[in-house]
Design a protein around this motif. Structure first.
Motif, mmCIF file in Angstrom:
data_model
loop_
_atom_site.group_PDB
_atom_site.id
_atom_site.type_symbol
_atom_site.label_atom_id
_atom_site.label_comp_id
_atom_site.label_asym_id
_atom_site.label_seq_id
_atom_site.Cartn_x
_atom_site.Cartn_y
_atom_site.Cartn_z
ATOM 1 N N ARG A 133 40.037 27.756 54.194
ATOM 2 C CA ARG A 133 38.716 27.768 54.821
ATOM 3 C C ARG A 133 38.592 28.870 55.874
ATOM 4 O O ARG A 133 37.575 29.583 55.896
ATOM 5 C CB ARG A 133 38.420 26.394 55.420
ATOM 6 C CG ARG A 133 36.975 26.268 55.942
ATOM 7 C CD ARG A 133 36.647 24.845 56.373
ATOM 8 N NE ARG A 133 36.519 23.961 55.221
ATOM 9 C CZ ARG A 133 37.401 23.021 54.891
ATOM 10 N NH1 ARG A 133 38.487 22.862 55.620
ATOM 11 N NH2 ARG A 133 37.201 22.243 53.857
ATOM 12 N N PRO A 134 39.584 29.068 56.757
ATOM 13 C CA PRO A 134 39.467 30.174 57.721
ATOM 14 C C PRO A 134 39.355 31.539 57.042
ATOM 15 O O PRO A 134 38.625 32.421 57.519
ATOM 16 C CB PRO A 134 40.759 30.061 58.537
ATOM 17 C CG PRO A 134 41.136 28.618 58.446
ATOM 18 C CD PRO A 134 40.750 28.214 57.059
ATOM 19 N N PHE A 135 40.084 31.746 55.947
ATOM 20 C CA PHE A 135 39.988 33.008 55.207
ATOM 21 C C PHE A 135 38.577 33.174 54.645
ATOM 22 O O PHE A 135 37.997 34.260 54.683
ATOM 23 C CB PHE A 135 41.030 33.020 54.097
ATOM 24 C CG PHE A 135 41.247 34.360 53.450
ATOM 25 C CD1 PHE A 135 40.677 35.524 53.940
ATOM 26 C CD2 PHE A 135 42.052 34.468 52.311
ATOM 27 C CE1 PHE A 135 40.881 36.755 53.334
ATOM 28 C CE2 PHE A 135 42.265 35.688 51.691
ATOM 29 C CZ PHE A 135 41.678 36.831 52.214
ATOM 30 N N ALA A 136 38.013 32.089 54.126
ATOM 31 C CA ALA A 136 36.638 32.129 53.602
ATOM 32 C C ALA A 136 35.653 32.465 54.708
ATOM 33 O O ALA A 136 34.736 33.276 54.521
ATOM 34 C CB ALA A 136 36.282 30.792 52.958
ATOM 35 N N TRP A 137 35.827 31.845 55.893
ATOM 36 C CA TRP A 137 34.947 32.140 57.017
ATOM 37 C C TRP A 137 35.069 33.609 57.424
ATOM 38 O O TRP A 137 34.065 34.265 57.702
ATOM 39 C CB TRP A 137 35.305 31.253 58.210
ATOM 40 C CG TRP A 137 34.935 29.817 58.030
ATOM 41 C CD1 TRP A 137 34.046 29.290 57.140
ATOM 42 C CD2 TRP A 137 35.477 28.704 58.761
ATOM 43 N NE1 TRP A 137 33.999 27.921 57.260
ATOM 44 C CE2 TRP A 137 34.856 27.544 58.241
ATOM 45 C CE3 TRP A 137 36.425 28.580 59.777
ATOM 46 C CZ2 TRP A 137 35.160 26.270 58.736
ATOM 47 C CZ3 TRP A 137 36.713 27.321 60.270
ATOM 48 C CH2 TRP A 137 36.091 26.172 59.757
ATOM 49 N N GLY A 138 36.319 34.112 57.476
ATOM 50 C CA GLY A 138 36.520 35.510 57.855
ATOM 51 C C GLY A 138 35.879 36.474 56.867
ATOM 52 O O GLY A 138 35.245 37.454 57.256
ATOM 53 N N ALA A 139 36.037 36.179 55.575
ATOM 54 C CA ALA A 139 35.417 37.028 54.554
ATOM 55 C C ALA A 139 33.901 36.986 54.672
ATOM 56 O O ALA A 139 33.221 38.007 54.528
ATOM 57 C CB ALA A 139 35.856 36.573 53.169
ATOM 58 N N GLY A 140 33.366 35.799 54.950
ATOM 59 C CA GLY A 140 31.926 35.667 55.114
ATOM 60 C C GLY A 140 31.412 36.398 56.336
ATOM 61 O O GLY A 140 30.347 37.028 56.298
ATOM 62 N N LEU A 141 32.181 36.357 57.427
ATOM 63 C CA LEU A 141 31.767 37.043 58.650
ATOM 64 C C LEU A 141 31.670 38.551 58.423
ATOM 65 O O LEU A 141 30.658 39.177 58.754
ATOM 66 C CB LEU A 141 32.756 36.732 59.775
ATOM 67 C CG LEU A 141 32.363 37.223 61.170
ATOM 68 C CD1 LEU A 141 32.939 36.297 62.238
ATOM 69 C CD2 LEU A 141 32.862 38.646 61.439
ATOM 70 N N VAL A 142 32.737 39.124 57.848
ATOM 71 C CA VAL A 142 32.719 40.570 57.573
ATOM 72 C C VAL A 142 31.651 40.903 56.531
ATOM 73 O O VAL A 142 30.923 41.899 56.656
ATOM 74 C CB VAL A 142 34.101 41.050 57.106
ATOM 75 C CG1 VAL A 142 34.074 42.548 56.789
ATOM 76 C CG2 VAL A 142 35.154 40.768 58.167
ATOM 77 N N GLY A 143 31.545 40.056 55.506
ATOM 78 C CA GLY A 143 30.544 40.288 54.474
ATOM 79 C C GLY A 143 29.129 40.190 55.008
ATOM 80 O O GLY A 143 28.249 40.968 54.623
ATOM 81 N N GLY A 144 28.880 39.237 55.907
ATOM 82 C CA GLY A 144 27.556 39.115 56.509
ATOM 83 C C GLY A 144 27.200 40.333 57.336
ATOM 84 O O GLY A 144 26.060 40.815 57.300
ATOM 85 N N PHE A 145 28.196 40.845 58.084
ATOM 86 C CA PHE A 145 27.956 42.038 58.909
ATOM 87 C C PHE A 145 27.632 43.242 58.040
ATOM 88 O O PHE A 145 26.621 43.932 58.244
ATOM 89 C CB PHE A 145 29.183 42.328 59.776
ATOM 90 C CG PHE A 145 29.016 43.513 60.681
ATOM 91 C CD1 PHE A 145 28.528 43.350 61.964
ATOM 92 C CD2 PHE A 145 29.334 44.798 60.253
ATOM 93 C CE1 PHE A 145 28.357 44.444 62.806
ATOM 94 C CE2 PHE A 145 29.170 45.898 61.074
ATOM 95 C CZ PHE A 145 28.674 45.720 62.364
ATOM 96 N N THR A 146 28.494 43.520 57.057
ATOM 97 C CA THR A 146 28.275 44.710 56.225
ATOM 98 C C THR A 146 27.056 44.561 55.333
ATOM 99 O O THR A 146 26.394 45.544 55.011
ATOM 100 C CB THR A 146 29.517 45.016 55.374
ATOM 101 O OG1 THR A 146 29.863 43.858 54.598
ATOM 102 C CG2 THR A 146 30.694 45.409 56.243
ATOM 103 N N SER A 147 26.735 43.327 54.946
ATOM 104 C CA SER A 147 25.532 43.106 54.159
ATOM 105 C C SER A 147 24.288 43.435 54.971
ATOM 106 O O SER A 147 23.337 44.036 54.466
ATOM 107 C CB SER A 147 25.475 41.654 53.677
ATOM 108 O OG SER A 147 24.315 41.430 52.899
#
Length: 251
Positions: A133-147
């Protein structure tokens, strides 16, 4: 202000079709090439504004074929992680100028190609790992920023999804539902920051048919077109576009 001349259409139409094909059938990883190419002929902020409604239209067109086929824990984790990522990007947007975004988009283009090349050559291995779950949150955070800043959420989320060992269809479906949610998150900040204008909305409307054509092609090409051929073309476009954007930003 966008001038709707032949430059806009000769660049914008194939760019958004290519983005639609990527989002519709190849995991969204290279979809941001559409926005990056459009930023060659219009200001980066205007490119963001034109592309977002079109990507949302593609999301709607591609939800049905992949409905329920996603990996729910991964999608849920990345969506939750994207919330602070989008908020952080909205703050950054108010503090920098257009050349910063040209430089950032160009760097993301070249970085994505370098990442994929390293994987293909065996220099970088992404081992399959249990869901985190933390890895998923981290990927989402970076993905949300770059998106938010370049519609390039696909590359960072791809690293996480590849580590899950998902099937081709589950991978595709997870990106579809995740970025359907992330794109909706961006609407209010884009409107509040003045990124949307009547001029950019007209640009979206003019390119909407090409977005739908691209999505239709992508869904049907999912099972038939070799990924190697599609991504080879993607990488060429990303390198050329990335170099050009960086050159304009630093010149």
């Amino acid at each position: 202000m966008i001038e709707f001349d032949w430059h806009f259409f000769i660049v914008g139409a194939p760019a958004i079709m290519f983005g639609g094909i990527s989002k519709g059938g190849f995991g969204s990883g290279a979809a941001f090439v559409g926005g990056a190419i459009l930023a060659l002929v219009v200001p980066p902020g205007a490119a963001l504004a034109v592309i977002l409604p079109l990507f949302m239209l593609i999301d709607v067109a591609t939800l049905k074929p992949y409905w329920g086929k996603w990996h729910t824990p991964s999608a849920k984790g990345m969506i939750l992680g994207a919330i602070p990522g989008v908020a952080l990007a909205a703050w950054v947007y108010t503090a920098v100028d257009a050349d910063f975004f040209r430089l950032l988009i160009g760097a993301i283009c070249l970085g994505f190609v370098a990442f994929q090349l390293a994987r293909a050559q065996g220099w970088l291995r992404i081992e399959q790992m249990p869901f985190s779950r933390p890895f998923a949150w981290g990927a989402g955070l970076v993905g949300g920023f770059t998106s938010f800043v370049s519609h390039a959420g696909g590359p960072p989320t791809a690293v996480f999804l590849l580590s899950q060992g998902l099937s081709k269809t589950a991978y595709q479906a997870t990106t579809v539902i995740t970025f359907w949610a992330v794109n909706w998150m961006k609407v209010a900040p884009y409107a509040f920051l003045g990124i949307f204008t009547w001029n950019t909305l007209l640009g979206s409307l003019l390119l909407a048919p090409f977005a739908l054509i691209g999505a239709w092609i992508g869904v049907r090409a999912h099972d038939y077109v070799p990924e190697r051929a599609f991504f080879a073309l993607s990488y060429i476009l990303l390198v050329v576009t990335g170099v050009r954007l960086i050159w304009v930003a630093v010149a």
